[in-house]
Write a protein that holds these residues in place. Structure first.
Motif, PDB file in Angstrom:
ATOM      1  N   UNK A 275      53.462  43.665  33.393  1.00 45.99           N
ATOM      2  CA  UNK A 275      52.110  43.223  33.051  1.00 45.99           C
ATOM      3  C   UNK A 275      51.435  42.563  34.242  1.00 45.99           C
ATOM      4  N   UNK A 276      52.152  41.692  34.929  1.00 45.53           N
ATOM      5  CA  UNK A 276      51.562  40.983  36.060  1.00 45.53           C
ATOM      6  C   UNK A 276      51.312  41.953  37.215  1.00 45.53           C
ATOM      7  N   UNK A 277      52.182  42.946  37.390  1.00 49.21           N
ATOM      8  CA  UNK A 277      51.950  43.962  38.417  1.00 49.21           C
ATOM      9  C   UNK A 277      50.730  44.811  38.058  1.00 49.21           C
ATOM     10  N   UNK A 278      50.573  45.137  36.771  1.00 51.57           N
ATOM     11  CA  UNK A 278      49.385  45.878  36.331  1.00 51.57           C
ATOM     12  C   UNK A 278      48.119  45.056  36.582  1.00 51.57           C
ATOM     13  N   UNK A 279      48.199  43.755  36.307  1.00 48.71           N
ATOM     14  CA  UNK A 279      47.049  42.882  36.530  1.00 48.71           C
ATOM     15  C   UNK A 279      46.711  42.812  38.021  1.00 48.71           C
ATOM     16  N   UNK A 280      47.743  42.677  38.871  1.00 45.19           N
ATOM     17  CA  UNK A 280      47.505  42.617  40.316  1.00 45.19           C
ATOM     18  C   UNK A 280      46.920  43.934  40.804  1.00 45.19           C
ATOM     19  N   UNK A 281      47.415  45.058  40.295  1.00 44.99           N
ATOM     20  CA  UNK A 281      46.870  46.363  40.670  1.00 44.99           C
ATOM     21  C   UNK A 281      45.410  46.483  40.275  1.00 44.99           C
ATOM     22  N   UNK A 282      45.064  45.964  39.110  1.00 41.79           N
ATOM     23  CA  UNK A 282      43.672  45.988  38.661  1.00 41.79           C
ATOM     24  C   UNK A 282      42.785  45.180  39.605  1.00 41.79           C
ATOM     25  N   UNK A 283      43.279  44.031  40.033  1.00 45.15           N
ATOM     26  CA  UNK A 283      42.518  43.188  40.960  1.00 45.15           C
ATOM     27  C   UNK A 283      42.296  43.915  42.279  1.00 45.15           C
ATOM     28  N   UNK A 284      43.345  44.560  42.805  1.00 41.53           N
ATOM     29  CA  UNK A 284      43.197  45.322  44.043  1.00 41.53           C
ATOM     30  C   UNK A 284      42.168  46.439  43.878  1.00 41.53           C
ATOM     31  N   UNK A 285      42.226  47.148  42.761  1.00 43.22           N
ATOM     32  CA  UNK A 285      41.307  48.268  42.524  1.00 43.22           C
ATOM     33  C   UNK A 285      39.860  47.798  42.492  1.00 43.22           C
ATOM     34  N   UNK A 286      39.612  46.694  41.804  1.00 46.47           N
ATOM     35  CA  UNK A 286      38.244  46.183  41.707  1.00 46.47           C
ATOM     36  C   UNK A 286      37.777  45.607  43.038  1.00 46.47           C
TER      37      UNK A 286
END
Length: 104
Positions: free
Chosen positions: A21-32
């Motif tokens: 979950x935290x990796x998915x959240x970090x990936x989302x932050x990078x994408x945005x």
């Protein structure tokens, strides 16, 4: 607090679905952050929420989301933790995008 092998103290490392979950959240932050430099913070907050929803992760609200959006608006991704950063980098190195990636 736990002591880690490198001698640093901190919260316990996230494992299993919590780590995912935290990796998915970090990936989302990078994408945005990669596409939001120069945008208004409110627009970036909307973009972040859409990306979090797409990846089915629940971020912290309020001041935390404001900080993430403010950083992204100047083109700098907010780093949740070293563990989140490392997990995201490991996924990228392995060619994985994560189960909820918008890049899949």
């Amino acid at each position: 607090m736990e002591h880690h092998e490198n001698g640093q103290r901190g919260a316990r490392p996230r494992t299993g679905s919590e780590g995912s979950q935290v990796a998915d959240m970090q990936s989302a932050i990078f994408a945005v952050a990669a596409r939001s430099k120069g945008r208004e913070v409110e627009d970036v907050k909307r973009m972040l929420q859409e990306e979090f929803d797409h990846r089915q992760v629940t971020p912290q609200a309020g001041p935390w989301l404001d900080a993430v959006a403010t950083s992204a608006a100047i083109g700098k991704p907010y780093i949740i933790s070293n563990e989140a950063l490392w997990a995201t980098e490991a996924r990228q190195d392995a060619g994985e995008r994560g189960p909820h990636s918008s890049d899949a």
